[in-house]
Write a protein that holds these residues in place. Structure first.
Motif, short mmCIF file in Angstrom:
data_model
loop_
_atom_site.label_atom_id
_atom_site.label_comp_id
_atom_site.label_asym_id
_atom_site.label_seq_id
_atom_site.Cartn_x
_atom_site.Cartn_y
_atom_site.Cartn_z
N ALA A 126 0.82 -1.21 0.00
CA ALA A 126 0.00 0.00 0.00
C ALA A 126 0.85 1.26 0.00
O ALA A 126 0.42 2.31 -0.52
CB ALA A 126 -0.93 0.00 1.22
N LEU A 127 2.04 1.19 0.55
CA LEU A 127 2.92 2.35 0.57
C LEU A 127 3.88 2.38 -0.61
O LEU A 127 4.10 3.42 -1.23
CB LEU A 127 3.72 2.37 1.88
CG LEU A 127 2.94 2.69 3.16
CD1 LEU A 127 3.84 2.54 4.38
CD2 LEU A 127 2.35 4.10 3.10
N LEU A 128 4.46 1.22 -0.93
CA LEU A 128 5.47 1.18 -1.99
C LEU A 128 4.89 1.36 -3.38
O LEU A 128 5.53 1.96 -4.25
CB LEU A 128 6.25 -0.14 -1.91
CG LEU A 128 7.15 -0.33 -0.69
CD1 LEU A 128 7.90 -1.64 -0.77
CD2 LEU A 128 8.13 0.84 -0.55
N LEU A 129 3.69 0.85 -3.62
CA LEU A 129 3.11 0.95 -4.96
C LEU A 129 2.88 2.40 -5.37
O LEU A 129 3.32 2.80 -6.46
CB LEU A 129 1.80 0.15 -5.02
CG LEU A 129 1.11 0.12 -6.39
CD1 LEU A 129 2.03 -0.50 -7.44
CD2 LEU A 129 -0.20 -0.65 -6.30
N PRO A 130 2.22 3.23 -4.56
CA PRO A 130 2.06 4.64 -4.97
C PRO A 130 3.39 5.37 -5.06
O PRO A 130 3.57 6.23 -5.94
CB PRO A 130 1.15 5.23 -3.89
CG PRO A 130 1.16 4.28 -2.77
CD PRO A 130 1.45 2.94 -3.34
N LEU A 131 4.34 5.03 -4.17
CA LEU A 131 5.65 5.68 -4.24
C LEU A 131 6.36 5.32 -5.54
O LEU A 131 6.96 6.19 -6.20
CB LEU A 131 6.50 5.26 -3.04
CG LEU A 131 6.13 5.86 -1.68
CD1 LEU A 131 6.99 5.26 -0.57
CD2 LEU A 131 6.31 7.38 -1.71
N ALA A 132 6.28 4.05 -5.92
CA ALA A 132 6.96 3.61 -7.15
C ALA A 132 6.35 4.25 -8.39
O ALA A 132 7.07 4.78 -9.25
CB ALA A 132 6.90 2.09 -7.24
N VAL A 133 5.02 4.21 -8.49
CA VAL A 133 4.35 4.72 -9.69
C VAL A 133 4.48 6.24 -9.79
O VAL A 133 4.87 6.79 -10.84
CB VAL A 133 2.87 4.30 -9.71
CG1 VAL A 133 2.14 4.95 -10.88
CG2 VAL A 133 2.75 2.78 -9.79
N CYS A 134 4.17 6.94 -8.71
CA CYS A 134 4.23 8.41 -8.73
C CYS A 134 5.67 8.90 -8.83
O CYS A 134 5.95 9.90 -9.50
CB CYS A 134 3.56 8.97 -7.48
SG CYS A 134 1.79 8.62 -7.38
N GLY A 135 6.60 8.19 -8.16
CA GLY A 135 8.00 8.54 -8.30
C GLY A 135 8.50 8.35 -9.72
O GLY A 135 9.30 9.14 -10.23
N LEU A 136 8.03 7.30 -10.38
CA LEU A 136 8.42 7.05 -11.77
C LEU A 136 7.92 8.15 -12.69
O LEU A 136 8.64 8.61 -13.59
CB LEU A 136 7.88 5.70 -12.23
CG LEU A 136 8.16 5.30 -13.68
CD1 LEU A 136 9.66 5.23 -13.93
CD2 LEU A 136 7.48 3.98 -14.03
N ILE A 137 6.68 8.59 -12.46
CA ILE A 137 6.14 9.69 -13.27
C ILE A 137 6.94 10.96 -13.03
O ILE A 137 7.25 11.72 -13.96
CB ILE A 137 4.65 9.91 -12.95
CG1 ILE A 137 3.83 8.69 -13.40
CG2 ILE A 137 4.13 11.18 -13.64
CD1 ILE A 137 2.37 8.76 -13.04
#
Length: 353
Positions: A126-137
């Motif tokens: 729940a924490l790593l998924l939004p960090l990974a996707v939004c950080g990638l953008i």
């Protein structure tokens, strides 16, 4: 003169006495001293004007409304401010480099939906998924701006639309709302309290302390100021201009994604309609806090004060009750206009000294 900057000394723009003036025993002793005092007052006004305004508004609200200083009201303001503050933290780094990030509102909403969806697989997802996707953008934004030399406004506007499109695709155009288990540890990150204060507030405070230390004490922080002050000069001095830009836009994406995930934990759901206009709120908070839109000057604590000032104004309008919520935007816009005018005037006055 002695600088009283919270995060860094002010940008070199001719500040201080001119060389050769103000020496002991000189006939010109008084002029540089007066200029230094005026310059110091201008710097203090630019750095702490928002804080003084916040205190005055808070005092007025506490006198005018009995419910303003109640524990529940203060707690609600603090927690609701935390999410915008985290977004504004990343935005501060971007604006100091002379850039802008219009994608953070959509990334905030996307991070919330991804966090709520990922919570079924545990808090870590729940924490790593939004960090990974939004950080990638955010990383893609930085690469296009730094390497392809595209305008930040256009790049982040495209990212804003793309992130909102991804959000709609994940939620079947908003038809699906992912819920968070209220008994999960992830939900506790948004709803639990530590020493009587919501966990999101403590997370925000920790992030701002880390951001202030990074901006003031690290080599990366000096690069951020150098790039915003004069990009060509920074490159000549050996500063990694492209890498710094990529880093700040990636950081902005990470902050927006984290704020969205924490907001989903607080609401125990991934609400798809959130984040609209949040990028403008974040920019307004950063500028009201004293950071120059032209880059090269700013500090982390000022952005936090700007967020609190906007939230207190919104709370006061809600306390009045008879005013429409649209007045929040009117007042926020008026504050922003006044601050930009004041910053421009102070900047011109300091350059003339």
């Amino acid at each position: 003169m002695t600088h009283t900057h919270t995060e860094r000394p002010s940008r070199a723009t001719g500040n201080g006495p001119a060389p050769g003036k103000g020496a002991s025993g000189s006939d010109n002793d008084e002029a540089p001293l007066g200029a230094s005092r005026a310059e110091l007052l201008s710097a203090l006004a630019q750095q702490h004007g928002a804080l003084v305004t916040l205190l005055l508004v808070a005092i007025g609200a506490s006198i005018g409304f009995d419910t303003f200083l109640t524990g529940d009201n203060l707690e609600n303001m603090a927690v609701s401010s935390a999410f915008l503050a985290i977004v504004a933290l990343g935005m501060t780094f971007v604006i100091i480099t002379g850039g802008i990030d219009l994608s953070v509102g959509s990334l905030f909403a996307l991070g919330g939906v991804l966090g709520a969806w990922g919570s079924q697989y545990g808090t870590l997802v729940a924490l790593l998924l939004p960090l990974a996707v939004c950080g990638l953008i955010g990383l893609v934004n930085g690469l296009l701006i730094a390497k392809a030399r595209l305008a930040p406004f256009i790049v982040t506007l495209a990212a804003m639309l793309a992130a909102r499109g991804i959000l709609l695709a994940i939620t079947d155009e908003g038809a699906n709302t992912y819920l968070v288990d209220e008994k999960s540890f992830f939900a506790g990150l948004g709803q639990e309290k530590l020493l009587g204060v919501g966990v999101p507030v403590w997370i925000t405070v920790a992030l701002f302390v880390a951001g202030a230390v990074t901006l003031r004490r690290s080599r990366f922080g000096q690069y951020v100021y150098a790039v915003g002050g004069n990009e060509d000069a920074a490159a000549l001095m050996g500063a990694p201009v492209a890498r710094t830009k990529i880093a700040v836009y990636t950081l902005s994406g990470l902050c927006a994604g984290l704020a969205g995930a924490l907001n989903a934990a607080w609401l125990v759901s991934g609400v798809t309609i959130l984040g609209t206009g949040m990028e403008l709120e974040a920019i307004a908070a950063v500028v009201i806090g004293g950071t120059l839109l032209t880059g090269g000057f700013g500090f982390i604590s000022g952005s936090l004060v700007g967020v609190l000032l906007l939230k207190v104004i919104q709370n006061v309008i809600n306390q009045i009750g008879s005013l429409d919520s649209a007045y929040q935007q009117v007042v926020s816009g008026a504050f922003l206009a006044v601050v930009v005018i004041a910053q421009t005037w102070l900047g011109r006055r300091r350059r003339m000294m």
